[in-house]
Write a protein that holds these residues in place. Structure first.
Motif, PDB file in Angstrom:
ATOM      1  N   THR A 178      56.741  36.264  46.514  1.00 53.27           N
ATOM      2  CA  THR A 178      55.313  36.417  46.272  1.00 53.27           C
ATOM      3  C   THR A 178      54.921  35.530  45.106  1.00 53.27           C
ATOM      4  OG1 THR A 178      55.877  38.431  45.030  1.00 53.27           O
ATOM      5  CG2 THR A 178      54.991  38.706  47.252  1.00 53.27           C
ATOM      6  N   ASN A 179      54.049  34.557  45.370  1.00 54.84           N
ATOM      7  CA  ASN A 179      53.540  33.666  44.327  1.00 54.84           C
ATOM      8  C   ASN A 179      52.626  34.444  43.402  1.00 54.84           C
ATOM      9  OD1 ASN A 179      51.377  31.694  43.268  1.00 54.84           O
ATOM     10  ND2 ASN A 179      53.014  30.323  43.961  1.00 54.84           N
ATOM     11  N   THR A 180      51.766  35.285  43.978  1.00 52.95           N
ATOM     12  CA  THR A 180      50.999  36.317  43.291  1.00 52.95           C
ATOM     13  C   THR A 180      51.100  37.551  44.164  1.00 52.95           C
ATOM     14  OG1 THR A 180      48.858  35.968  44.365  1.00 52.95           O
ATOM     15  CG2 THR A 180      49.367  34.544  42.486  1.00 52.95           C
ATOM     16  N   ASP A 181      50.504  38.666  43.758  1.00 49.76           N
ATOM     17  CA  ASP A 181      50.619  39.867  44.583  1.00 49.76           C
ATOM     18  C   ASP A 181      49.820  39.773  45.878  1.00 49.76           C
ATOM     19  OD1 ASP A 181      48.124  40.025  43.459  1.00 49.76           O
ATOM     20  OD2 ASP A 181      48.382  42.000  42.552  1.00 49.76           O
ATOM     21  N   ARG A 182      49.035  38.683  46.047  1.00 49.87           N
ATOM     22  CA  ARG A 182      48.260  38.503  47.270  1.00 49.87           C
ATOM     23  C   ARG A 182      48.560  37.177  47.983  1.00 49.87           C
ATOM     24  NH1 ARG A 182      45.046  41.481  43.838  1.00 49.87           N
ATOM     25  NH2 ARG A 182      43.974  43.274  44.769  1.00 49.87           N
ATOM     26  N   LEU A 183      49.608  36.499  47.544  1.00 45.94           N
ATOM     27  CA  LEU A 183      49.957  35.201  48.137  1.00 45.94           C
ATOM     28  C   LEU A 183      51.457  35.119  48.368  1.00 45.94           C
ATOM     29  CD1 LEU A 183      48.845  32.383  48.972  1.00 45.94           C
ATOM     30  CD2 LEU A 183      49.428  31.617  46.651  1.00 45.94           C
ATOM     31  N   LEU A 184      51.842  34.888  49.628  1.00 43.29           N
ATOM     32  CA  LEU A 184      53.246  34.753  49.999  1.00 43.29           C
ATOM     33  C   LEU A 184      53.626  33.282  50.037  1.00 43.29           C
ATOM     34  CD1 LEU A 184      55.929  35.936  51.187  1.00 43.29           C
ATOM     35  CD2 LEU A 184      54.897  35.585  53.451  1.00 43.29           C
ATOM     36  N   GLY A 239      67.497  43.585  62.107  1.00 43.52           N
ATOM     37  CA  GLY A 239      68.432  42.482  61.949  1.00 43.52           C
ATOM     38  C   GLY A 239      68.609  42.096  60.503  1.00 43.52           C
ATOM     39  N   HIS A 240      68.916  40.824  60.258  1.00 42.80           N
ATOM     40  CA  HIS A 240      69.135  40.293  58.915  1.00 42.80           C
ATOM     41  C   HIS A 240      68.071  39.233  58.624  1.00 42.80           C
ATOM     42  CE1 HIS A 240      73.154  42.123  58.210  1.00 42.80           C
ATOM     43  NE2 HIS A 240      73.205  42.083  59.532  1.00 42.80           N
ATOM     44  N   GLY A 241      67.311  39.451  57.576  1.00 41.68           N
ATOM     45  CA  GLY A 241      66.285  38.479  57.221  1.00 41.68           C
ATOM     46  C   GLY A 241      65.191  39.092  56.373  1.00 41.68           C
ATOM     47  N   ASN A 242      64.246  38.244  55.983  1.00 40.53           N
ATOM     48  CA  ASN A 242      63.131  38.666  55.133  1.00 40.53           C
ATOM     49  C   ASN A 242      61.858  38.834  55.949  1.00 40.53           C
ATOM     50  OD1 ASN A 242      64.662  38.555  52.725  1.00 40.53           O
ATOM     51  ND2 ASN A 242      64.336  36.350  52.579  1.00 40.53           N
ATOM     52  N   LEU A 243      60.995  39.713  55.483  1.00 46.30           N
ATOM     53  CA  LEU A 243      59.677  39.866  56.075  1.00 46.30           C
ATOM     54  C   LEU A 243      58.685  40.212  54.981  1.00 46.30           C
ATOM     55  CD1 LEU A 243      59.049  43.313  57.674  1.00 46.30           C
ATOM     56  CD2 LEU A 243      61.299  42.801  56.704  1.00 46.30           C
ATOM     57  N   ALA A 244      57.411  39.980  55.256  1.00 42.91           N
ATOM     58  CA  ALA A 244      56.348  40.280  54.298  1.00 42.91           C
ATOM     59  C   ALA A 244      55.389  41.275  54.929  1.00 42.91           C
ATOM     60  CB  ALA A 244      55.610  39.006  53.900  1.00 42.91           C
ATOM     61  N   VAL A 245      55.070  42.313  54.171  1.00 39.44           N
ATOM     62  CA  VAL A 245      54.202  43.397  54.619  1.00 39.44           C
ATOM     63  C   VAL A 245      52.928  43.387  53.789  1.00 39.44           C
ATOM     64  CG1 VAL A 245      53.988  45.909  54.843  1.00 39.44           C
ATOM     65  CG2 VAL A 245      56.174  44.789  55.333  1.00 39.44           C
ATOM     66  N   ILE A 246      51.775  43.609  54.431  1.00 42.26           N
ATOM     67  CA  ILE A 246      50.517  43.676  53.693  1.00 42.26           C
ATOM     68  C   ILE A 246      50.014  45.118  53.666  1.00 42.26           C
ATOM     69  CG2 ILE A 246      49.819  41.294  54.103  1.00 42.26           C
ATOM     70  CD1 ILE A 246      48.082  42.252  56.395  1.00 42.26           C
ATOM     71  N   GLN A 259      46.290  37.288  53.702  1.00 39.70           N
ATOM     72  CA  GLN A 259      45.465  37.936  54.723  1.00 39.70           C
ATOM     73  C   GLN A 259      44.454  38.860  54.065  1.00 39.70           C
ATOM     74  OE1 GLN A 259      45.521  37.116  57.779  1.00 39.70           O
ATOM     75  NE2 GLN A 259      45.049  38.777  59.177  1.00 39.70           N
ATOM     76  N   ASN A 260      43.198  38.458  54.050  1.00 37.91           N
ATOM     77  CA  ASN A 260      42.098  39.298  53.559  1.00 37.91           C
ATOM     78  C   ASN A 260      42.345  39.857  52.158  1.00 37.91           C
ATOM     79  OD1 ASN A 260      40.729  38.966  56.046  1.00 37.91           O
ATOM     80  ND2 ASN A 260      41.906  40.650  56.946  1.00 37.91           N
ATOM     81  N   ALA A 261      42.966  39.078  51.306  1.00 42.02           N
ATOM     82  CA  ALA A 261      43.250  39.464  49.915  1.00 42.02           C
ATOM     83  C   ALA A 261      44.064  40.753  49.810  1.00 42.02           C
ATOM     84  CB  ALA A 261      41.949  39.595  49.119  1.00 42.02           C
ATOM     85  N   ALA A 262      44.855  41.060  50.842  1.00 42.53           N
ATOM     86  CA  ALA A 262      45.683  42.267  50.826  1.00 42.53           C
ATOM     87  C   ALA A 262      46.892  42.073  49.915  1.00 42.53           C
ATOM     88  CB  ALA A 262      46.148  42.591  52.235  1.00 42.53           C
ATOM     89  N   GLU A 263      47.425  43.180  49.395  1.00 37.90           N
ATOM     90  CA  GLU A 263      48.648  43.160  48.595  1.00 37.90           C
ATOM     91  C   GLU A 263      49.822  42.823  49.508  1.00 37.90           C
ATOM     92  OE1 GLU A 263      48.919  43.830  45.316  1.00 37.90           O
ATOM     93  OE2 GLU A 263      46.959  44.686  44.828  1.00 37.90           O
ATOM     94  N   ILE A 264      50.772  42.045  49.000  1.00 38.11           N
ATOM     95  CA  ILE A 264      51.920  41.606  49.800  1.00 38.11           C
ATOM     96  C   ILE A 264      53.220  42.100  49.176  1.00 38.11           C
ATOM     97  CG2 ILE A 264      53.194  39.610  50.677  1.00 38.11           C
ATOM     98  CD1 ILE A 264      50.534  38.051  50.592  1.00 38.11           C
ATOM     99  N   THR A 265      54.075  42.661  50.013  1.00 39.20           N
ATOM    100  CA  THR A 265      55.398  43.103  49.582  1.00 39.20           C
ATOM    101  C   THR A 265      56.455  42.411  50.433  1.00 39.20           C
ATOM    102  OG1 THR A 265      54.548  45.286  48.970  1.00 39.20           O
ATOM    103  CG2 THR A 265      56.934  45.085  49.254  1.00 39.20           C
TER     104      THR A 265
END
Length: 217
Positions: A18-24, A141-148, A87-93
């Motif tokens: 996360t570059n910022t809490d709203r940018l992946l 599986g094995h890998g990364n994902l981003a949730v909003i 996405q729509n200024a949502a928080e990203i985890t």
């Protein structure tokens, strides 16, 4: 948030942070990443964008979504460079899966590693009551994902001794050995025609974690 590991076991995993809490920020080195169509906001390097017809979930899953008009519009970014998603200024985890299975509302999935397999899970009354549709998305599986999420994503533990009830509008996803049950809470406000807003609840039992957002859809 901390950068997810680039390596899980011996398989290569695309770098998510996360570059910022709203940018992946996803760094590609002759790699590919899948994301919700329209989520790219900027990129550097030599990146190609194209529509992904299956999005990693196979023909059967895609057909189920098509029949119920719940298809996820997914794009693939490939090449070498850095891609920024929002996405729509949502928080990203950012999450890292190590052979686990995550069930998540389709609208909460922003981007994911091509090494992850996606599928569909019947959401039933929970999805119908929250307007999210009949199917949730599974990622494993094995890998990364981003949730909003709307506000910071909250993780709540479920144990056999401590089941959890969640408002369907606040539900984001879950993982672990968890069972789901849709329940009705008929209280005095419901009886006199004044809904409490909590009449429909989703009960989770077993062992695992449930992810919610501090806001309702």
């Amino acid at each position: 948030m901390a950068l997810c590991p680039g390596i899980l076991g011996e398989s290569r995993v695309t770098s998510f942070r996360t570059n910022t809490d709203r940018l992946l920020e996803v760094r590609l080195q002759d790699e590919k990443v899948l994301a919700i169509a329209g989520a790219m906001v900027a990129y550097t390097g030599s990146i190609k964008f194209e529509k992904s017809l299956l999005g990693g979930e196979g023909i059967f899953g895609a057909l189920k979504r098509k029949v119920t008009n719940e298809g996820m519009q997914v794009m693939q970014a490939s090449g070498s460079g850095t891609v920024f998603f929002a996405q729509n200024a949502a928080e990203i985890t950012v999450m890292a899966l190590a052979g686990e299975k995550l069930t998540i509302e389709s609208s909460s999935l922003l981007a994911y590693d091509t090494g992850l397999k996606t599928g569909t899970s019947f959401a039933g009354l929970r999805g119908a009551s929250s307007g999210q549709g009949l199917f949730s998305t599974t990622v494993e599986g094995h890998g990364n994902l981003a949730v909003i999420s709307r506000g910071n994503l909250i993780m709540l533990e479920v144990t056999p001794a401590h089941p959890l009830r969640v408002d369907p509008d606040a539900f984001v996803g879950f993982k672990g050995e968890i069972r789901q049950e849709f329940v009705f809470d008929v209280n005095w406000r419901t009886m006199i025609g004044q809904s409490s807003g909590e009449s429909y609840q989703h009960k989770f039992t077993g062992q695992g974690v449930v992810f919610i957002q501090p806001a309702e859809r």
